[in-house]
Design an enzyme around this catalytic site. Structure first.
Site, PDB file in Angstrom:
ATOM      1  CE  LYS A 117      13.547  38.019 -18.119  1.00  0.00           C
ATOM      2  NZ  LYS A 117      12.254  38.679 -17.968  1.00  0.00           N
ATOM      3  NE  ARG A 119      11.769  33.520 -20.820  1.00  0.00           N
ATOM      4  CZ  ARG A 119      11.084  34.579 -20.418  1.00  0.00           C
ATOM      5  NH1 ARG A 119      10.274  34.519 -19.409  1.00  0.00           N
ATOM      6  NH2 ARG A 119      11.207  35.718 -21.054  1.00  0.00           N
ATOM      7  NE  ARG A 155       5.846  44.808 -17.486  1.00  0.00           N
ATOM      8  CZ  ARG A 155       6.678  43.776 -17.541  1.00  0.00           C
ATOM      9  NH1 ARG A 155       7.981  43.983 -17.582  1.00  0.00           N
ATOM     10  NH2 ARG A 155       6.229  42.555 -17.558  1.00  0.00           N
ATOM     11  NE  ARG A 190       4.607  42.144 -21.044  1.00  0.00           N
ATOM     12  CZ  ARG A 190       5.739  41.551 -20.687  1.00  0.00           C
ATOM     13  NH1 ARG A 190       6.883  42.224 -20.722  1.00  0.00           N
ATOM     14  NH2 ARG A 190       5.742  40.291 -20.309  1.00  0.00           N
ATOM     15  NE  ARG A 209       4.650  37.321 -17.509  1.00  0.00           N
ATOM     16  CZ  ARG A 209       4.439  38.624 -17.248  1.00  0.00           C
ATOM     17  NH1 ARG A 209       3.226  39.067 -16.994  1.00  0.00           N
ATOM     18  NH2 ARG A 209       5.435  39.450 -17.238  1.00  0.00           N
TER      19      ARG A 209
HETATM   20  P1  ADP Z   1       8.569  38.263 -18.495  1.00  0.00           P
HETATM   21  O1  ADP Z   1       9.963  37.854 -18.139  1.00  0.00           O
HETATM   22  O2  ADP Z   1       8.074  39.436 -17.713  1.00  0.00           O
HETATM   23  O3  ADP Z   1       7.604  37.127 -18.472  1.00  0.00           O
HETATM   24  P2  ADP Z   1       9.165  38.494 -21.391  1.00  0.00           P
HETATM   25  O4  ADP Z   1       8.849  39.627 -22.284  1.00  0.00           O
HETATM   26  O5  ADP Z   1      10.599  38.114 -21.244  1.00  0.00           O
HETATM   27  O6  ADP Z   1       8.538  38.882 -19.986  1.00  0.00           O
HETATM   28  O7  ADP Z   1       8.339  37.197 -21.871  1.00  0.00           O
HETATM   29  C1  ADP Z   1       6.959  37.270 -22.122  1.00  0.00           C
HETATM   30  C2  ADP Z   1       6.418  35.908 -22.572  1.00  0.00           C
HETATM   31  O8  ADP Z   1       7.049  35.520 -23.805  1.00  0.00           O
HETATM   32  C3  ADP Z   1       6.689  34.729 -21.634  1.00  0.00           C
HETATM   33  O9  ADP Z   1       5.726  34.636 -20.598  1.00  0.00           O
HETATM   34  C4  ADP Z   1       6.603  33.545 -22.613  1.00  0.00           C
HETATM   35  O10 ADP Z   1       5.261  33.235 -22.941  1.00  0.00           O
HETATM   36  C5  ADP Z   1       7.254  34.109 -23.866  1.00  0.00           C
HETATM   37  N1  ADP Z   1       8.716  33.850 -23.898  1.00  0.00           N
HETATM   38  C6  ADP Z   1       9.705  34.780 -23.876  1.00  0.00           C
HETATM   39  N2  ADP Z   1      10.920  34.201 -23.917  1.00  0.00           N
HETATM   40  C7  ADP Z   1      10.704  32.863 -23.946  1.00  0.00           C
HETATM   41  C8  ADP Z   1      11.547  31.730 -23.970  1.00  0.00           C
HETATM   42  N3  ADP Z   1      12.894  31.844 -23.965  1.00  0.00           N
HETATM   43  N4  ADP Z   1      10.983  30.504 -24.011  1.00  0.00           N
HETATM   44  C9  ADP Z   1       9.653  30.368 -24.014  1.00  0.00           C
HETATM   45  N5  ADP Z   1       8.780  31.383 -23.984  1.00  0.00           N
HETATM   46  C10 ADP Z   1       9.289  32.630 -23.939  1.00  0.00           C
END
Ligand code: ADP
Length: 184
Positions: A8, A83, A122, A128, A139
């Site tokens: 995404k 989310r 990755r 990361r 996750r």
């Molecule tokens: P992924 O979808 O692979 O988990 P992201 O970079 O989108 O990777 O998100 C990494 C982390 O950032 C999430 O596991 C969460 O801890 C935090 N995060 C990102 N977006 C949100 C959100 N909208 N609400 C709550 N936590 C978020």
């Protein structure tokens, strides 16, 4: 929207470039704050490293600040937000107050084996801190547990588009472009 490893972030960036609008990744903003050791980074760090969601209050305020920036006036792409149902409500308010309309909610669907493969790859290249095996598992589980109510909500509004997220970046980009073209 899409589970971790669904691509995404990549597709959101490509959509942003194609349409000349910013792609806003809440995950990237959190990571930048963790790296820069800001107060927001301090708050978010333990959640991210455990694979948990950062609390809604923190996430919602952060998104509001970002969307208030002048580069969002003509529109924006969101990656990894919303989310939770509370985040959906906050986004509705934000869109109303900034006079934007939600054009489409794209969901990238990829089967679990391919997701795990991509995330393991990755982990080897990007480093990361949340790409370790147990945090990846958490996750994926959290996404599976928390996302259905959002999909139902957006489906009932007629804005949800489920897309096959397997295959190459270009193949997925083509599906994304087709989905957006019918919603112009
Ligand atoms: P992924 O979808 O692979 O988990 P992201 O970079 O989108 O990777 O998100 C990494 C982390 O950032 C999430 O596991 C969460 O801890 C935090 N995060 C990102 N977006 C949100 C959100 N909208 N609400 C709550 N936590 C978020």
């Amino acid at each position: 929207m899409g589970p971790p490893g669904s691509g995404k972030g990549t597709q959101a960036g490509d959509i942003g470039e194609r349409h000349g609008v910013p792609a806003i990744s809440t995950g990237d903003i959190f990571r930048a704050n963790v790296d820069a050791d800001t107060p927001l980074g301090h708050l978010a760090r333990e959640y991210i490293e455990a694979g948990e969601y950062v609390p809604d209050s923190v996430t919602i305020d952060m998104l509001r600040d970002r969307v208030d920036q002048p580069d969002c006036e003509q529109g924006f792409v969101l990656d990894g937000y919303p989310r939770t149902i509370a985040q959906v409500g906050a986004l509705d308010e934000l869109l109303t107050s900034t006079r934007h309309e939600l054009r489409a909610v794209l969901v990238l669907e990829v089967d679990r084996d391919e997701l795990v493969d991509r995330l393991v790859r990755r982990a080897a290249t990007e480093g990361r801190t949340d790409d370790s095996e147990d945090v990846i598992r958490r996750r994926l589980e959290l996404y599976a547990d928390e996302t259905d109510p959002l999909l139902s909500e957006y489906d009932s509004r007629g804005v949800l588009v489920r897309l096959d997220g397997s295959g190459t970046r270009a193949e997925v980009a083509e599906r994304v472009a087709e989905a957006l073209a019918v919603r112009a």
